[in-house]
Design an enzyme around this catalytic site. Structure first.
Site, PDB file in Angstrom:
ATOM      1  N   GLU A 207       0.878  -1.165   0.000  1.00  0.00           N
ATOM      2  CA  GLU A 207       0.000   0.000   0.000  1.00  0.00           C
ATOM      3  C   GLU A 207       0.912   1.211   0.000  1.00  0.00           C
ATOM      4  O   GLU A 207       1.606   1.493   0.980  1.00  0.00           O
ATOM      5  CB  GLU A 207      -0.910   0.016   1.228  1.00  0.00           C
ATOM      6  CG  GLU A 207      -2.029   1.034   1.072  1.00  0.00           C
ATOM      7  CD  GLU A 207      -2.287   1.852   2.333  1.00  0.00           C
ATOM      8  OE1 GLU A 207      -3.011   2.837   2.239  1.00  0.00           O
ATOM      9  OE2 GLU A 207      -1.736   1.514   3.384  1.00  0.00           O
TER      10      GLU A 207
ATOM     11  N   CYS B  77      -2.479   8.703   3.026  1.00  0.00           N
ATOM     12  CA  CYS B  77      -2.267   8.387   1.614  1.00  0.00           C
ATOM     13  C   CYS B  77      -3.533   8.478   0.779  1.00  0.00           C
ATOM     14  O   CYS B  77      -3.474   8.639  -0.433  1.00  0.00           O
ATOM     15  CB  CYS B  77      -1.658   6.993   1.458  1.00  0.00           C
ATOM     16  SG  CYS B  77      -2.654   5.688   2.194  1.00  0.00           S
TER      17      CYS B  77
END
Length: 478
Positions: free
Chosen positions: A248, A282
């Site tokens: 990720e 993010c």
């Protein structure tokens, strides 16, 4: 000041290396702890411990493994205030947000415990007579979990919980910026008598121990949340043994505001997303595209809302909405991007300075840039700070084209009352997650996965849990 040891084979032990890492509170610059800067010998101990524990752990009934996860969830809820203070001190987010992170981690452990009776194989019809085909779901083995500093406890749970319920054992490597919460968490593992070696926690520089954690042939999977550049390095290391990776990575989430949007809903959602964890998320809104018909109204409301955002030391002031960035280097990086955008033609409406009154801390104010152009670095590079660049568009096709013009593809959002527009955007925006009329914030029973350079594999839900499984097919003639 606290001094920690590494956690290997169920015990806190001194690291082989005598070097230490000083952990600093980003709100005031004070040193809050010292943790070992582990050596390759320490990693070797952790790997041996995990390998030794894995055989027995994988044979344990899934429902028994679930009991340990439920105990962890209970302990985290009981100690949420304590862990919240640890996270606030090492990472800087407001105390209420840090406590919320701990409770979210508890929810994750409990959620994955509930998969105990739902991990199933398949019986596949055979084309041959007198034959059965069985497909089994099996654990991978030893999983290295490389954790980020922005959500040190939540991501720990996101990776450790599915790994354990599926029969794997773990080695946790927290960020050198935020190792305290992981080492404090290890005390819970001792308290619930988690079998020795099932989870180990080692601290240290990625440049020193990261290579060992990713290239050793006894490591069966590496799961990481971090930057795209870190992900590339880890992929290269894992290629040595064709080790499975789940990555990720970065994001540059676009938000499209159509001319029929609920402006109040859109602007509040965008601001809530942008200031979350001081913009160090993010999947939060990184760039905004506003239809030309409502551009001025939206910009005016964005500035008005951002002006009212309070920031400061969340441990001392419970009313602040935003804490510091993780360190001074992050402040410089964000500020440099803002200055470059202004030089390239963007107009600064709010913020854009380094607060002198917080010289010991790593603060950056809520910042708004308008008249941005797609060619600007700030519309392509991840900011990771409370800076909001805004740009106008004419048509939905143009907006989607601008949103997709990026190397990242983690999340995207559209605000509109038109179902046709919403579904068209949902089917054409190039990201693993699309949000309609709400801020970016994933559910732990969904699936959090990026496209493009935002990563490989994913976390959360059934599909995230299955990342930690491999298949075995068995053919039986009778």
């Amino acid at each position: 000041m606290k001094k920690y040891k590494v956690f290997i084979n169920g015990e806190f032990i001194d690291a082989e290396s005598q070097e230490i890492i000083e952990v600093t509170n980003p709100a005031n610059g004070e040193i809050v702890s010292q943790v070992p800067s582990s050596s390759r010998d320490d990693v070797e101990k952790a790997i041996r411990s995990a390998v030794s524990a894995q055989s027995k752990w994988r044979r344990m009934p899934q429902i028994d493994r679930a009991l340990y996860l439920k105990k962890i969830a209970i302990r985290l809820r009981e100690q949420s205030d304590y862990f919240g203070k640890i996270i606030c001190e090492e990472q800087g987010k407001p105390l209420s947000h840090a406590i919320g992170e701990v409770l979210g981690a508890a929810d994750l452990f409990e959620y994955h415990a509930e998969w105990a009776r739902r991990i199933e194989g398949e019986l596949i019809p055979s084309d041959s007579p007198n034959e059965n085909i069985f497909l089994y779901k099996e654990p991978l083995g030893v999983v290295t979990c490389i954790l980020p500093w922005n959500f040190p406890m939540y991501v720990l749970a996101r990776k450790m919980a599915p790994a354990l319920i599926t029969g794997n054992v773990t080695i946790l490597k927290p960020s050198s910026e935020t190792p305290n919460s992981a080492l404090e968490f290890a005390k819970i593992l001792q308290d619930i008598d988690l079998p020795a070696g099932v989870t180990n926690v080692i601290t240290g520089r990625g440049s020193i121990i990261g290579n060992t954690l990713t290239t050793d042939p006894r490591i069966n999977m590496v799961t990481v949340t971090g930057s795209t550049e870190s992900g590339k390095d880890i992929m290269r290391s894992c290629a040595e043994n064709i080790t499975k990776v789940s990555l990720e990575l970065g994001g540059k989430a676009p938000a499209i505001v159509m001319d029929d949007a609920d402006i109040e809903l859109a602007t509040r959602s965008i601001i809530d997303s942008r200031i979350s964890n001081a913009g160090q998320v993010c999947n939060c809104t990184e760039r905004v595209y506003v239809h030309e018909n409502i551009y001025d109204s939206v910009v005016e409301r964005i500035v008005e809302l951002m002006k009212n955002i309070t920031f400061g030391d969340g441990m001392r002031d419970k009313n602040v909405q935003m804490g510091p960035l993780i360190n001074h280097s992050a402040v410089k990086s964000v500020h440099d991007m803002v200055i470059k955008a202004i030089k390239d033609g963007a107009e600064l409406l709010l913020g854009g300075y380094i607060p002198e009154q917080y010289s010991k801390g790593s603060f950056y104010p809520p910042t708004v840039l308008v008249n941005c152009q797609q060619s600007m670095e700030i519309m392509h590079k991840e900011i990771f700070g409370p800076v909001l660049p805004v740009m106008k568009f004419k048509t939905l096709d143009e907006a989607i084209s601008l949103a997709n013009d990026c190397e990242y593809g983690l999340t995207s959002t559209i605000y509109t009352k038109d179902l046709n527009r919403a579904l068209f955007a949902a089917n054409n925006m190039e990201s693993g997650e699309v949000y309609i009329n709400r801020k970016q914030s994933e559910a732990y029973n969904g699936y959090h996965a990026g496209w493009k350079k935002s990563g490989l594999g994913g976390d959360d839900g059934k599909h995230g849990m299955e990342e930690f499984l491999q298949t075995r097919i068995v053919y039986i003639k009778y």
